[in-house]
Design a protein around this motif. Structure first.
Motif, short mmCIF file in Angstrom:
data_model
loop_
_atom_site.label_atom_id
_atom_site.label_comp_id
_atom_site.label_asym_id
_atom_site.label_seq_id
_atom_site.Cartn_x
_atom_site.Cartn_y
_atom_site.Cartn_z
N ALA A 137 -13.71 -9.36 -27.39
CA ALA A 137 -13.64 -9.64 -26.49
C ALA A 137 -14.29 -7.86 -25.74
O ALA A 137 -15.64 -8.26 -25.23
N ALA A 142 -16.82 -8.31 -22.93
CA ALA A 142 -16.86 -8.08 -21.21
C ALA A 142 -15.81 -8.11 -21.26
O ALA A 142 -15.39 -7.20 -21.36
N THR A 146 -13.89 -12.31 -17.69
CA THR A 146 -14.48 -13.47 -18.61
C THR A 146 -13.71 -13.28 -20.17
O THR A 146 -13.35 -14.29 -20.88
N THR A 147 -12.77 -12.10 -20.44
CA THR A 147 -11.72 -11.57 -21.43
C THR A 147 -10.69 -13.10 -20.95
O THR A 147 -10.50 -13.62 -22.25
#
Length: 245
Positions: A137, A142, A146-147
């Motif tokens: 990710a 990211a 967000t990950t």
């Protein structure tokens, strides 16, 4: 409990008055709302603090895993009375800044549910390749938030639900800390009502048990559904040859 809570002790026969009191009794209804809000707040704070910490320890500081494990399991060895006495001076500042609302018990309850939530999340994180998922990710641009939100949490969703449901059950069933600190939560109110109205007290206790059973049943169904999806995906992958369409 269902038989006793629906029994008319004076006139004989059956009545639902005890169950109606769960809503019509202002003090009892207020304690139910307070305990439900405490459950939601405790789960939210617990997940925000614990899940990112466990992910960070596994990825960046594996040497600290033993220390985190010890700290999270420590509340199991400390009696509730000792916790209340130890936090008494701290709570003087909490009530000074936040007022004397029963919702301030959230901070204590987060400590109480740590051992149960930690084990559930630890088992879920151990079942996935956390480092590979996070690095993939991150390599795609990211950020860490967000990950965690879009990659890690969906893969440990069963563990998150398990930790949440267990925490809700613990908060709804907790009596000692709330009683010692003088807050009117559901269990404290159940004990108080039981001295004068046994059927209503038993009805409230049964409602808590049924609610916990429904949560655990829902967790079981969700776990089976997700396991079935993973099994189906694995079988489909194995059935398609490498050069196939």
């Amino acid at each position: 409990m269902a038989d006793f809570s629906t029994r008319d002790l004076l006139g004989g026969g059956r009545t639902l008055q005890a169950w109606q009191n769960l809503i019509s009794d202002e003090a009892l209804f207020s304690s139910i709302v307070t305990s439900l809000l405490l459950s939601v707040l405790t789960v939210a704070v617990m997940l925000v603090l614990l899940l990112p910490t466990m992910i960070w320890v596994r990825l960046r500081a594996p040497w600290a895993k033993g220390l985190v494990d010890f700290l999270c399991l420590l509340p199991l060895t400390i009696p509730a009375l000792v916790i209340v006495v130890g936090l008494r001076n701290v709570y003087l500042w909490v009530t000074y800044f936040l007022g004397e609302s029963a919702l301030t018990l959230t901070f204590v309850y987060v400590i109480v549910v740590l051992p149960f939530a930690y084990r559930a999340l630890d088992a879920a994180l151990s079942a996935i390749d956390l480092r590979t998922l996070s690095e993939a990710a991150r390599s795609l641009g990211a950020g860490w938030v967000t990950t965690i939100r879009t990659v890690i949490v969906p893969n440990v969703w069963t563990g998150v639900l398990s930790a949440s449901f267990i925490s809700i059950a613990v908060v709804l069933g907790e009596f000692t800390i709330a009683s010692l600190t003088g807050y009117q939560t559901l269990q404290v109110q159940i004990v108080a009502i039981g001295k004068s109205d046994g059927p209503t007290s038993v009805a409230a206790s049964l409602a808590v048990l049924v609610f916990g059973f429904v949560l655990l049943l829902g967790l079981s169904l969700i776990s089976r559904k997700r396991a079935g999806r993973r099994t189906g995906a694995a079988e489909l992958t194995a059935a398609v040859p490498l050069g196939g369409p």
